[in-house]
Design an enzyme around this catalytic site. Structure first.
Site, mmCIF file in Angstrom:
data_model
loop_
_atom_site.group_PDB
_atom_site.id
_atom_site.type_symbol
_atom_site.label_atom_id
_atom_site.label_comp_id
_atom_site.label_asym_id
_atom_site.label_seq_id
_atom_site.Cartn_x
_atom_site.Cartn_y
_atom_site.Cartn_z
ATOM 1 C CD GLU A 1 -4.201 -6.297 2.590
ATOM 2 O OE1 GLU A 1 -4.905 -5.615 3.352
ATOM 3 O OE2 GLU A 1 -2.976 -6.141 2.494
ATOM 4 C CD GLU B 1 -2.942 -1.130 2.283
ATOM 5 O OE1 GLU B 1 -2.636 -0.526 3.317
ATOM 6 O OE2 GLU B 1 -4.007 -1.759 2.149
HETATM 7 C C1 GLA Z 1 -4.246 -2.902 5.063
HETATM 8 C C2 GLA Z 1 -2.915 -3.597 5.188
HETATM 9 C C3 GLA Z 1 -2.938 -4.806 6.040
HETATM 10 C C4 GLA Z 1 -3.824 -4.605 7.239
HETATM 11 C C5 GLA Z 1 -5.180 -4.244 6.770
HETATM 12 C C6 GLA Z 1 -6.165 -4.105 7.892
HETATM 13 O O1 GLA Z 1 -4.933 -3.201 3.944
HETATM 14 O O2 GLA Z 1 -2.343 -3.927 3.947
HETATM 15 O O3 GLA Z 1 -1.623 -5.054 6.455
HETATM 16 O O4 GLA Z 1 -3.323 -3.594 8.057
HETATM 17 O O5 GLA Z 1 -5.132 -3.007 6.120
HETATM 18 O O6 GLA Z 1 -7.447 -3.828 7.432
#
Ligand code: GLA
Length: 687
Positions: free
Chosen positions: A311, A158
């Site tokens: 995710e 991210e």
């Molecule tokens: C992000 C991160 C993860 C985690 C999630 C929690 O997407 O990439 O490591 O912290 O949020 O929702």
């Protein structure tokens, strides 16, 4: 991986839907790893992402690597037939790094230098940080780059950490020199004549750090562009190391949706082998489903084809101050919803719920309760579904996954522009406007693409342009020629206001689009918070209105009250064989729904499945290699029946016999003849 070409990218087509998620074995011992593998097999998990935050474990001291544990984990996964994405762990530098290179920590606009203790504590342009990232990426690529279980590289995590410190200042100046070459050009572009901001030397220029009053908007937007480019350069460097080490596995980095946006996604997408995204619902209410559709349509647009959901949260919806439980049926409907709109995966954060650390209450495929749980049963159920729909993976020969006839034009510049202060109404955001338009189309059951301004618009009947505040001359031409050739362009307020330097186009709003729209607005009239403004025809606006004079256009709806009473609010101008419509106020959602539904009907854009939306059923068609597939996701409350030709892959039901779709249920129909699929309320006996 195989696939058809679309644009620059090769369509990403893995051999099965990737199922699994972030896996953090460093949080447990080998006994739990064995248990994990057993459960993964039980749930049909085939892919995990390793190493996202493992830097301190992989490199406990500078230059000393410990990979024995990762070797062992990978060996166990491989024996079980489970593939993996390998992350470069660069989103979380270990304490030794920040202790040794304090200058590589990021600095807030107010000058506060952050310390380690959480994650994402790094200055992306700091040479020591970049060198450390290259080294660890290289080490991992040399060691695992040709491993048969490696599905791909998950570079960083991210990207989106902004830095305002001295390294950023130097890198920003370099970026500005490359963009403007001469200081005079920068002074002109930034209009530094205002408030005595003229720069006499490049070194005088700062990132937009805390200052007495509001910043120069041109400086602000250039800093956002620079930050996106700088992070992209950091990504590219890691990929270069990976390639130089000989690894050919596809590389990606996970974009983040929905609330913040620090990247210009179109340029990033071109640098990745497959675009991936993390998506977390922004609402525990029914709007969550519209949000899945929005996130997926955006990502498919950026990707120009299939993409990866890297995710989502399997068991929870996290809001500002509480986490709600996500029911199984919603988790499954959402997962199929992403796939319906182009995802080749259903990957989650995370495999096993942590027992310590900052995210110990975050949802997981294996919850704290373990395998005897509702959540793990859901994990197994989804695994079965994904195997049943494997034939959906291969995209159509032309690479297009959707059959959408409507596209929304998107550009990060305008997101950033609307975040600059001192606009007439600072409560308005780009995200809200784009989302509201998308929501209306979603509620009407209409398929929507998201496209880059200037993209190939063949096949669309309408392009919708919400709040595209910053507009290039070529974009104006692109819209004009789309309309000339018979298309419908629907433009919202706050579009076409400024050029790429944030300088307002004069002579009446919306400057650059006045000609095409056949109108000119001499003034804006901002509304008070909560104020409603009635329009003729029963529509209601809010937040923004404009004093419009018709030049060539005609009025579709007038303002029905207030100082603008009787003046045009929504206009239509013929343009060649098409038309350009202007909406000068922020329509309230219900009015917007009504307006877009009416416009779609008028121009002949039909919902994906007639009547489905009224029953609370979302219908999406994903185009495939041999066949097309209709996904039906029942978000509503009353049972429905589906008839026609096709087979539901989840239940092997032939639609000819009628398919019962219970509230909360889903179907994935291999279509034989789209026109013959129909949906209706179930008869009482079938409820
Ligand atoms: C992000 C991160 C993860 C985690 C999630 C929690 O997407 O990439 O490591 O912290 O949020 O929702």
């Amino acid at each position: 991986m195989s696939g058809a070409k679309r644009g620059a990218a090769v369509a990403y087509v893995p051999d099965r839907f990737l199922y699994g998620g972030d896996y953090n074995p460093e949080q447990w011992g080998e006994d739990v790893w064995r248990e994990d593998i057993r459960l993964m097999r039980r749930a049909r998990v085939n892919t995990v992402t390793l190493g996202v935050f493992s830097w301190a474990k992989l490199e406990p001291r500078e230059g000393e690597y410990d990979t024995a544990w990762l070797d062992r984990v990978i060996e166990m996964l491989t024996e079980a037939g489970i593939g993996f994405f390998l992350a470069t762990p660069t989103a979380s530098p270990p304490p030794w790094f920040t202790a040794r290179y304090p200058d590589a920590l990021n600095v807030r606009p107010d000058g506060t230098r952050l310390a380690h203790g959480s994650r994402d504590t790094y200055a992306v342009s700091a040479p020591a940080y970049r060198a450390a990232c290259r080294r660890i990426a290289r080490m991992l690529a040399e060691r695992y780059g040709d491993h048969p279980g490696l599905r791909g590289w998950h570079v960083h995590n991210e990207y989106g950490t902004l830095d305002y410190g001295p390294h950023a200042a130097a890198a920003f100046r370099r970026w500005l020199r490359a963009r403007y070459v001469e200081l005079d050009r920068l002074n002109d572009a930034w209009m530094t004549a205002f408030w005595s901001q003229r720069y006499d030397a490049w070194d005088e220029i700062l990132p937009p750090v805390s200052t007495q009053y509001v910043h120069n908007p041109a400086q602000l937007i250039d800093f956002r562009r620079y930050s996106s480019d700088e992070m992209l350069a950091a990504y590219d460097e890691q990929v270069r190391e990976i390639r130089q080490a000989g690894s050919r596995a596809p590389a990606t980095t996970n974009f983040m949706l929905p609330t913040w946006n620090h990247l210009e996604q179109w340029s990033w997408a071109a640098h990745q082998d497959v675009v991936s995204v993390d998506h977390y619902l922004d609402s525990n209410g029914p709007d969550g489903e519209a949000h899945v559709a929005y996130g997926s349509d955006l990502t498919r647009g950026w990707a120009g084809g299939p993409w990866l959901l890297m995710e989502q949260n399997p068991t929870g919806v996290i809001t500002r101050d509480r986490t709600y439980t996500k029911p199984t049926s919603r988790m499954i409907r959402n997962s199929l919803g992403y796939i319906a709109r182009g995802s080749q995966s259903s990957l989650f954060f995370q495999w096993r719920a942590s027992v310590g650390g900052s995210e110990q209450w975050h949802g997981a495929l294996v919850p704290h309760a373990g395998e005897d749980s509702r959540a793990f049963a859901a994990t197994c159920e989804l695994g079965e579904h994904l195997e049943k729909i494997a034939e959906v993976l291969a995209p159509s020969a032309d690479g297009r996954l959707s059959a959408a006839e409507v596209a929304i034009a998107w550009h990060a510049d305008s997101w950033w522009a609307l975040e600059t202060p001192h606009l007439p109404n600072d409560a308005l955001t780009y995200r809200d406007e784009v989302r509201a338009v998308h929501r209306s189309l979603w509620r009407a059951g209409v398929a929507t693409d998201v496209i880059r301004p200037g993209a190939d618009a063949t096949g669309y009947r309408a392009i919708i342009v919400p709040c595209l505040y910053v507009i290039a001359t070529e974009t104006v031409e692109w819209l004009r020629s789309f309309a000339e050739q018979g298309g419908t362009v629907i433009v919202s307020y706050l579009t076409g206001i400024a050029d790429e330097t944030m300088r307002i186009v004069t002579g009446g709003y919306p400057g650059a689009l006045r000609g095409m729209l056949g109108i000119s607005a001499e003034e804006v009239e901002v509304l008070a918070p909560g104020e409603r403004l009635e329009l003729s025809g029963g529509l209601v606006g809010s937040e923004w209105s404009e004093r419009i004079a018709l030049r060539a256009a005609s009025s579709l709806h007038d303002y029905a009250a207030g100082v603008l009473e009787g003046l045009p609010a929504i206009t239509r101008n013929r343009q060649g064989s098409g038309e350009a419509i202007y909406v000068s106020t922020k329509l309230e959602q219900e009015s917007r729904d009504e307006f877009f539904a009416a416009q779609m009907k008028r121009i002949g854009v039909a919902p994906v499945l007639a009547g489905a939306a009224d029953l609370g059923v979302e219908a999406i068609v994903r185009r495939g290699r041999e066949r097309d597939y209709m996904f039906l996701l029942h978000h509503g409350a009353d049972a429905a029946t589906v008839t026609g030709q096709g087979i539901d892959l989840l239940t092997s039901t032939d639609l000819a016999n009628g398919l019962a779709l219970a509230p909360g249920g889903s179907a994935v129909i291999r279509m034989s003849d789209a026109d013959r699929i129909a949906i209706m309320p179930a008869t009482p006996g079938e409820k």
